[in-house]
Design a protein around this motif. Structure first.
Motif, mmCIF file in Angstrom:
data_model
loop_
_atom_site.group_PDB
_atom_site.id
_atom_site.type_symbol
_atom_site.label_atom_id
_atom_site.label_comp_id
_atom_site.label_asym_id
_atom_site.label_seq_id
_atom_site.Cartn_x
_atom_site.Cartn_y
_atom_site.Cartn_z
ATOM 1 N N UNK A 283 0.525 -0.734 0.342
ATOM 2 C CA UNK A 283 0.207 0.017 -0.053
ATOM 3 C C UNK A 283 0.631 1.157 -0.339
ATOM 4 N N UNK A 284 1.600 1.083 0.612
ATOM 5 C CA UNK A 284 2.882 2.134 0.630
ATOM 6 C C UNK A 284 3.796 2.362 -0.535
ATOM 7 N N UNK A 285 3.837 1.753 -1.282
ATOM 8 C CA UNK A 285 4.748 1.600 -2.320
ATOM 9 C C UNK A 285 3.163 2.305 -3.233
ATOM 10 N N UNK A 286 2.349 1.541 -3.520
ATOM 11 C CA UNK A 286 1.437 2.288 -4.129
ATOM 12 C C UNK A 286 1.264 4.103 -4.035
ATOM 13 N N UNK A 287 0.740 3.908 -2.721
ATOM 14 C CA UNK A 287 0.779 5.171 -2.565
ATOM 15 C C UNK A 287 2.120 6.603 -2.301
ATOM 16 N N UNK A 288 3.116 5.875 -3.021
ATOM 17 C CA UNK A 288 4.120 6.657 -3.749
ATOM 18 C C UNK A 288 4.978 6.827 -1.935
ATOM 19 N N UNK A 289 5.076 6.388 -1.398
ATOM 20 C CA UNK A 289 5.675 6.459 -0.278
ATOM 21 C C UNK A 289 6.867 6.350 0.010
ATOM 22 N N UNK A 290 7.636 4.622 -0.875
ATOM 23 C CA UNK A 290 8.511 3.481 -0.617
ATOM 24 C C UNK A 290 9.170 3.494 -2.091
ATOM 25 N N UNK A 291 10.231 3.200 -2.438
ATOM 26 C CA UNK A 291 10.199 3.033 -3.639
ATOM 27 C C UNK A 291 11.384 2.629 -3.941
ATOM 28 N N UNK A 292 10.980 0.960 -3.655
ATOM 29 C CA UNK A 292 12.938 0.380 -3.725
ATOM 30 C C UNK A 292 13.836 0.822 -4.946
ATOM 31 N N UNK A 293 14.704 1.422 -4.834
ATOM 32 C CA UNK A 293 15.873 1.822 -5.689
ATOM 33 C C UNK A 293 16.511 0.737 -6.181
#
Length: 327
Positions: A283-293
């Protein structure tokens, strides 16, 4: 299928690039056609026989992957063709891997399968450290050591998403800049002798509420001195090689806690909680709050060089091995 094989405890370059039979899934397992296998520091320890879990020899290393379900064993609800990411005890550095279905999570819509391989270990570890073990609350201050590595960057991002003030420490100006770009309020170069004094000054002498420490060695001793009264040292690993001796008198006199963080065994003991944790992270990924580099995507055949780079700290973020990619 092609796979890397550890026939005796070894360095990365001593692995063998082997032709192995296609594995068949047992009850409760699925066979995954691997889209990407992600590197983790524990891979270097496991192949050297220095990790807490020692697979029977010979074995294929690699604990984190993504891909498509290719075949299923009995008692499995996952469908052939489903995109998944997750964990294996070992076996990810191959074109196919058999995995317990309980260790896989549906890849979130909108994320490419390769990138999905970079999510579970680092963000699962970060979440377990900050939420379950550190019990951190919005407004607290967190110091992340080795903040430009895979788990370090994940912790910086997640800490910011949880409302923490995140300070980062990393080796060199370039890595400090990367931590800042990923959400650190301030970053400190711990190759500079007075880096710890700089952190203390940034907190107006109070110190930090928690330190996320995957490094160990002398860095742990410095981190302990940076904790505010009531602070928590989150012990994640010992990438520096030395296991620190934590003085109990310092814990006592400043009401501190040294807290072990080991996500893998916790996840196996608490399957439902781990699934909920991963759903929250997606959910945090979908919200753009986290994104793996993902800093590197390399052919699976280049695994020895990629693992050696990781072990010598020449990488940032996550490194992926891609089966079928050209060398």
């Amino acid at each position: 299928m092609k796979a890397w094989l550890v026939e005796d405890w070894c360095t990365p370059e001593q692995m063998r690039w082997a032709d192995l039979p296609l594995p068949e899934p047992g009850p409760g397992q699925v066979r995954v056609k691997v889209a990407a296998a992600a590197l983790n520091f524990l891979d270097t320890l496991m192949m050297a026989g220095r990790y807490q879990e020692r697979p029977p020899l010979p074995f294929t290393p690699g604990v984190e992957l993504s891909g498509v379900v290719d075949a299923v064993g009995t008692g499995v609800e996952l469908a052939v063709g489903a995109g998944v990411c997750g964990l294996v005890s070992y076996g990810a550095f191959a074109e196919y891997a058999c995995v317990d279905a309980a260790d896989l999570y549906p890849a979130p819509d909108g994320i490419d399968l390769e990138t999905a391989a970079a999510l579970p270990v680092v963000y699962g570890t970060a979440h377990h450290a900050l939420v379950a073990r550190g019990r951190m609350q919005a407004g607290e201050t967190l110091l992340v050591l080795a903040a430009a590595g895979g788990v370090g960057l994940a912790t910086v991002q997640l800490g910011r998403a949880l409302g923490l003030t995140v300070l980062a420490a990393a080796g060199g100006a370039e890595k400090c800049a990367l931590a800042s770009q990923n959400g650190a309020a301030q970053a400190f170069d711990y190759t500079v002798p007075d880096w710890a004094e700089q952190v203390k000054a940034a907190t107006q002498g109070r110190g930090v509420d928690a330190v996320f420490d995957p490094v160990g060695g002398d860095y742990s001793a410095a981190a302990l001195r940076l904790l505010a009264v009531g602070g928590r040292l989150l012990v994640v690993g010992f990438a520096a090689g030395a296991i620190p001796q934590i003085p109990a008198n310092r814990l006592l006199l400043r009401d501190l806690s040294a807290v072990g963080v080991v996500w893998g065994p916790w996840r196996r003991r608490h399957r439902a909680a781990a699934a909920a944790q991963m759903a929250s992270l997606f959910d945090l990924w979908r919200a753009g709050a986290i994104a793996p580099l993902v800093s590197q995507r390399r052919p699976l055949a280049e695994a020895p060089a990629a693992i050696a780079d990781l072990g010598s700290r020449r990488t940032t973020g996550k490194v992926l091995l891609i089966p079928g990619a050209s060398v």
